[in-house]
Design a protein around this motif. Sequence first.
Motif, PDB file in Angstrom:
ATOM      1  N   VAL A  16       1.553  40.966 -36.901  1.00  0.00           N
ATOM      2  CA  VAL A  16       1.655  39.523 -37.143  1.00  0.00           C
ATOM      3  C   VAL A  16       1.119  38.735 -35.946  1.00  0.00           C
ATOM      4  O   VAL A  16       0.376  37.754 -36.107  1.00  0.00           O
ATOM      5  CB  VAL A  16       3.120  39.144 -37.441  1.00  0.00           C
ATOM      6  N   ALA A  17       1.471  39.167 -34.747  1.00  0.00           N
ATOM      7  CA  ALA A  17       0.988  38.468 -33.556  1.00  0.00           C
ATOM      8  C   ALA A  17      -0.533  38.585 -33.432  1.00  0.00           C
ATOM      9  O   ALA A  17      -1.226  37.604 -33.109  1.00  0.00           O
ATOM     10  CB  ALA A  17       1.661  39.041 -32.305  1.00  0.00           C
ATOM     11  N   ALA A  18      -1.064  39.790 -33.703  1.00  0.00           N
ATOM     12  CA  ALA A  18      -2.513  39.983 -33.629  1.00  0.00           C
ATOM     13  C   ALA A  18      -3.222  39.167 -34.710  1.00  0.00           C
ATOM     14  O   ALA A  18      -4.307  38.629 -34.478  1.00  0.00           O
ATOM     15  CB  ALA A  18      -2.844  41.466 -33.772  1.00  0.00           C
ATOM     16  N   ALA A  19      -2.620  39.064 -35.897  1.00  0.00           N
ATOM     17  CA  ALA A  19      -3.213  38.281 -36.970  1.00  0.00           C
ATOM     18  C   ALA A  19      -3.287  36.807 -36.596  1.00  0.00           C
ATOM     19  O   ALA A  19      -4.291  36.128 -36.863  1.00  0.00           O
ATOM     20  CB  ALA A  19      -2.420  38.465 -38.260  1.00  0.00           C
ATOM     21  N   ALA A  20      -2.237  36.299 -35.972  1.00  0.00           N
ATOM     22  CA  ALA A  20      -2.240  34.903 -35.532  1.00  0.00           C
ATOM     23  C   ALA A  20      -3.328  34.668 -34.488  1.00  0.00           C
ATOM     24  O   ALA A  20      -4.062  33.662 -34.538  1.00  0.00           O
ATOM     25  CB  ALA A  20      -0.872  34.520 -34.983  1.00  0.00           C
ATOM     26  N   ALA A  21      -3.447  35.604 -33.540  1.00  0.00           N
ATOM     27  CA  ALA A  21      -4.484  35.477 -32.515  1.00  0.00           C
ATOM     28  C   ALA A  21      -5.873  35.518 -33.140  1.00  0.00           C
ATOM     29  O   ALA A  21      -6.774  34.751 -32.754  1.00  0.00           O
ATOM     30  CB  ALA A  21      -4.329  36.589 -31.479  1.00  0.00           C
TER      31      ALA A  21
END
Length: 390
Positions: A16-21
């Motif tokens: 999820v964090a990588a997707a947001a980035a």
Amino acid sequence: MPGISHILLWAAWAIVAAAAAYLMLAAAGIAAHRARRGPGWASPPAVTVLKPLCGIEDGLEAALRSFLSQQANASLHYVFGVADPADPALALARRVAADYPGCRIDFIVDPRTHGANPKVGNLINMAVVGLGEVVVMSDDDIIAPPGSLQALIDGLAVPGVGAVTSLYRARPGAAAGAIGRLGALFIDGWFLPMAVLHARLAPLAVTYGPLTAIRRDVLERAGGLAALADNLSDDAELGRLVRAQGCTIAFAPMVVETLANDRSLSDLFSHELRWARTVRGLDPIGYLASVITHPGPIPLLLAVCSPGLASFGALLGLIGLRWMLVGLTARRFGRSFAPPGPLTLWARDQLCFAVWLAGCVVKRVEWRGRRLTVGSGALLESGARTRPVA
């Protein structure tokens, strides 16, 4: 030691964090994208435009007219090719060509195959007419805005540039309905931002099948069209061969449109699965990592399994970021259909994830009625024809 559930939870948060980035980087890439127009040639070059045809689809006539009506400071030679003399696309192309008596046009009808890729086999047959200094290859379902062919050719006048390729967005066919719009949404909202971002993070390494121009001498040194005959991703292989000669690939300044005409969910899924399996064959590790570009149900599962303000905020945040990216892409490159809402984008992401998951395991894909086995590097092995070519 942490249990399996904790490891899965951490993995979900990481995705999820990588997707947001990724979504924020893609938005920045779209905002910063600029493709420069080339200086043009000192004297008008001879240009061969290869248009392989296979079946009629909604919008094909408009696509053909968009090319034959192009004005360019070059000697243009259009070549249309089919494998089957009964292909209705041939009759349509002849009828359209009759409205452009000033254009030099040849029609090639040749059923011979050259390797497992049927489109490249068609291109090889078409090349018997001879190729100009510049070779333009374009899918049949591409609508090119006025001036785009000239801009493409001009880009090859830059020293060191071996090929110029066009970004593309989608135009849903009038008869394709909601499924056509769903297919177009993937191209506009998922593929296009990713292609722009990749080109900003590293030198452009691929060409795109919808519309690419290459210097004939560069193509010949690469082994000619025959070097592409067994690749599912002939455009990626062409880009690799151009780069291997020390040449660069540039974006054309204008964006073209591809027709989105899948009429059933199964056809759309099969179409996108072929694309996914191509990427996996070319870059297995990168394909697995690409889940961050379409995390699908993972944010929702995170919110359900670990309810709280942070997890629900992450879910809504990803939906909002995707909505922002799609809107920004439309403002930058245009849009040919009504803007989607956040829930539509979330549903589309679920389909993208399902295609990605299937692409992790399948080895065989269908392409215009042929079943093909994809090996390492997206090399093809021919299989039996499953239904007549449309």
